[in-house]
Scaffold this motif. Structure first.
Motif, PDB file in Angstrom:
ATOM      1  N   PHE A   1      -9.349 -15.198 -62.548  1.00 38.68           N
ATOM      2  CA  PHE A   1     -10.570 -14.976 -63.317  1.00 38.68           C
ATOM      3  C   PHE A   1     -10.153 -14.311 -64.635  1.00 38.68           C
ATOM      4  O   PHE A   1      -9.882 -13.114 -64.683  1.00 38.68           O
TER       5      PHE A   1
ATOM      6  N   GLU B   1     -11.962 -19.813 -64.854  1.00 39.41           N
ATOM      7  CA  GLU B   1     -11.453 -19.880 -63.488  1.00 39.41           C
ATOM      8  C   GLU B   1     -10.345 -20.926 -63.390  1.00 39.41           C
ATOM      9  O   GLU B   1      -9.973 -21.547 -64.382  1.00 39.41           O
TER      10      GLU B   1
ATOM     11  N   PRO C   1     -16.426 -11.141 -60.099  1.00 41.55           N
ATOM     12  CA  PRO C   1     -15.910 -12.350 -59.445  1.00 41.55           C
ATOM     13  C   PRO C   1     -15.150 -12.044 -58.153  1.00 41.55           C
ATOM     14  O   PRO C   1     -15.188 -12.835 -57.206  1.00 41.55           O
TER      15      PRO C   1
ATOM     16  N   ASP D   1     -16.879 -14.001 -55.293  1.00 41.43           N
ATOM     17  CA  ASP D   1     -16.184 -15.281 -55.123  1.00 41.43           C
ATOM     18  C   ASP D   1     -14.935 -15.194 -54.255  1.00 41.43           C
ATOM     19  O   ASP D   1     -14.220 -16.191 -54.116  1.00 41.43           O
TER      20      ASP D   1
END
Length: 345
Positions: free
Chosen positions: A144, A159, A201, A205
């Motif tokens: 990231f 990304e 993130p 994620d």
């Protein structure tokens, strides 16, 4: 000596800081050498983005040993690329007069005027050392990379599938020194203006519950600046750290609120409330700060380009990582070692 136990999986958040990023090189070098940790996601800004990309490249080509080699190759190449070679015994070297003059000129001339041929040694180093197409296909970690949209101030996270030379250069683009990086017709500057680094993130994620922050900006300074130059430098440092502090305060607030009966409505837009609360309770923050070292170094040492200085920072980073791992090894996978409320409220 490498551990024979199964590695614990963590996420990394790597701050930017110019030459001080060599401290992060040392942290990563030690963690890779022990073999005790694996990495799922890495969020990086500026020098942190460079370290993140080298980590991914090395892991892809040669595992932990390959990552150590890639990091060493990058920092050695940066040192060798300096237009003004700086002699140093490992202490922060004095900035050459020619470089100081150039920095003064940046107050009056644009990068296009100062560098009409757009010479950028970092571009050449990254082009040679990073296989961007390979990382887009099969990076072993989630990357990231933070940059700032120059016309809106919005954070842009690149990304894995978006990785490119331009994305990395954008993350480290100081607009008074470097030309604006244009990607798909949009202008980008250094990611530090909008996130140093971005934490969310890793939160949303990634599945690994442990997030290790490698911090190059002191959370508390020991002295208050009084000269005009020192005040301007502190203002720049505070500006680069403001978004990180706000984001960490938000996470401190989230962790506190999960103990209450109801989460704020705005939080549920990310995940269903039950799943969000579970994730918030699950995540554990850790940090390797370098406050004492960074408070000792002159502010302009971020611009130093000297292999002995890089090696000193690397060795300091290795020692910090050794101490942190020895102290907190047993906590990984079980509890946080960073008190968010105390540090960020």
């Amino acid at each position: 000596m490498k551990s024979t136990a199964r590695p614990r999986r963590i996420n990394l958040a790597l701050q930017g800081g110019g030459a001080h990023g060599a401290f992060t090189w040392g942290v990563l070098d030690y963690l890779l050498e022990t073999g005790e940790l694996d990495f799922e996601g890495v969020s990086g800004t500026s020098a942190g983005a460079m370290n993140a990309a080298c980590l991914a490249q090395g892991l892809m080509s040669g595992g932990h040993d390959g990552a150590r080699s890639a990091l060493e190759g990058f920092w050695t190449a940066v040192a060798a690329s300096a237009p003004f070679q700086q002699r140093s015994s490992g202490e922060a070297p004095a900035i050459p007069a020619a470089m100081k003059m150039m920095l003064q000129w940046t107050e009056h001339f644009s990068p296009e005027q100062l560098n009409p041929f757009d010479l950028n040694p970092l571009r050449d180093i990254l082009s040679e050392q990073i296989d961007f197409a390979g990382l887009r296909r099969s990076s072993p970690i989630k990357l990231f990379i933070a940059a700032t949209h120059a016309n809106s101030g919005k954070l842009r996270i690149f990304e894995n599938h978006e990785l490119s030379l331009e994305a990395l250069l954008a993350s480290a683009c100081l607009p008074t020194i470097h030309r604006t990086i244009v990607i798909d017709g949009e202008p980008y500057w250094d990611g530090g203006y909008s996130a140093n680094p971005a934490i969310f993130p890793l939160y949303y994620d990634c599945t690994a519950a442990d997030i290790l922050l490698v911090l190059l900006t002191p959370l508390h300074y020991t002295e208050t600046p009084d000269s005009a130059q020192e005040i301007r430098q502190r203002l720049r440092e505070l500006a680069f750290g403001a978004t990180f502090l706000r984001e960490m305060r938000m996470f401190a607030h989230l962790h506190e609120r999960t103990g209450q009966s109801r989460l704020p409505d705005w939080l549920t837009k990310w995940l269903p409330a039950g799943q969000l609360a579970q994730r918030i309770r699950q995540v554990r923050f850790h940090a390797i700060p370098a406050d004492a070292l960074m408070n000792e170094l002159p502010a302009d040492s971020k611009l130093a380009v000297s292999l002995p200085f890089f090696l000193r920072l690397r060795d300091n980073g290795r020692e910090h990582a050794r101490q942190w791992l020895n102290e907190h090894r047993a906590a990984l996978g079980k509890r946080a070692t960073l008190d968010l409320g105390r540090l960020f409220y």
